[in-house]
Design a protein around this motif. Sequence first.
Motif, PDB file in Angstrom:
ATOM      1  N   GLU A 116       0.819  -1.212   0.000  1.00 38.72           N
ATOM      2  CA  GLU A 116       0.000   0.000   0.000  1.00 38.72           C
ATOM      3  C   GLU A 116       0.854   1.264   0.000  1.00 38.72           C
ATOM      4  N   VAL A 135      -3.016  -2.241  -5.540  1.00 39.11           N
ATOM      5  CA  VAL A 135      -3.096  -2.778  -4.174  1.00 39.11           C
ATOM      6  C   VAL A 135      -3.955  -4.032  -4.054  1.00 39.11           C
ATOM      7  N   THR A 136      -4.715  -4.381  -5.108  1.00 36.43           N
ATOM      8  CA  THR A 136      -5.535  -5.595  -5.046  1.00 36.43           C
ATOM      9  C   THR A 136      -5.170  -6.609  -6.119  1.00 36.43           C
ATOM     10  N   THR A 178     -11.944  -4.148  -1.842  1.00 37.59           N
ATOM     11  CA  THR A 178     -10.931  -3.525  -0.975  1.00 37.59           C
ATOM     12  C   THR A 178     -11.059  -3.940   0.483  1.00 37.59           C
ATOM     13  N   LEU A 190      -7.870  -4.326   2.631  1.00 35.85           N
ATOM     14  CA  LEU A 190      -6.940  -3.213   2.752  1.00 35.85           C
ATOM     15  C   LEU A 190      -7.124  -2.480   4.065  1.00 35.85           C
ATOM     16  N   SER A 191      -6.167  -1.619   4.369  1.00 31.68           N
ATOM     17  CA  SER A 191      -6.322  -0.760   5.535  1.00 31.68           C
ATOM     18  C   SER A 191      -7.499   0.178   5.305  1.00 31.68           C
ATOM     19  N   ARG A 220      -8.614   2.049   1.806  1.00 30.69           N
ATOM     20  CA  ARG A 220      -9.918   1.665   1.268  1.00 30.69           C
ATOM     21  C   ARG A 220     -10.800   2.891   1.049  1.00 30.69           C
TER      22      ARG A 220
END
Length: 376
Positions: free
Chosen positions: A125, A230-231, A287, A290-291, A295
């Motif tokens: 990230e 990030v994904t 998402t 994710l954090s 997100r």
Amino acid sequence: MSSPPERQSAKPVILFSSGDTSYELIRYLGSCSNGEVLLARRRYADVVGGSVIIKRLQDPSNAMTRARLLEEFKLVLQLDHPCIAQVHLLRLQDGAPHLVMEHVEGLSVESLLNFAAMRGQPLPENLAAYVAGEVADALSHAHSQKDFNGRPLSVIHRDISPRNIRLGVHGRVKITDFAVAHSQLEGRLATVGALLKGDIAYSCPEYLLLQPLDGRADLFSLGVVLLEMVTGRHLLDLPEVEQAMRQAGSANAFQSSLMAEEETWAPVAEMSMRMERFRPEYVEIATRGLSTPMRDIIVRALRRDPAERFQSGLELRDALWDFLGGQGRCFGPREAQREIALVRAEAIRRNGGAQLPEEDYPSVPPGMTLRSKPRT
């Protein structure tokens, strides 16, 4: 990225000279929307200089393409930002315009995403936030430009995609290729009819509906890139979009009328149908791992309604920089360089130690364009 060894007996191919500087061909790189792309090196008498990218018209008699190249040159000359690749010279040689531009030695985000897919893990990230934050800062600069009379130029890049974001060998980020940018520069060419420019896989909903655009269109495209970093998933290739497409019928008359200037991983009518079926809640699902701060940024960047997105590149940049600050450490070019090396090393390890190709500009046959594909 190292250049291939030269044959000692081969005579250098000089493309043209300007003053005391000659431009020697290194290799053909491929096609682009308004010509072909060459890698060249400068030569000053007997001294070899640095490398440059040269765009050369494939068909010098094409007046529209010639005007586009001139428009790109005039536009990028207006831009002065460390994250925008600069143009150096426009030269007419043998009747064909040659545009000489900065060569960002390194790799594209497209290549970095391929490395991430090879290692089976998305990008960190913090690296993704750094890259997107630098691009957002550059877009803020471009979007805010005015002409000599103080009137907004209304610049829209229209092709923010992994292919057009490059990472230098020292971790610096650069946006390249303003060939299909929209602006209010005097004498610009307007798009005629339902012809879509750039890589439409990263376009915003309003572009695929032929609605008026502003800088928020580029921010949506950057959101698509950020989601993919990030994904590992592309917005239009999410499982929920695939499910909706299985229940869809045929393209309607409007979607069937759309044309794209570049090839992509699905026909333009299907891309329009996929975007029509995309819903913000699909991004929230994609998402989940994710954090929360990351997100929230992606979900807001990918709102269908431009009024619900980040309203400027500056606003998106600040959100990404705040995210990095919230991680409790500084993240800049040196850290990016280290993370990129780790991603690449892991990709090599996962592929049995095989060396990855150093070439970041794959050659393609004339008439074809480079394109992005889902990496899932």
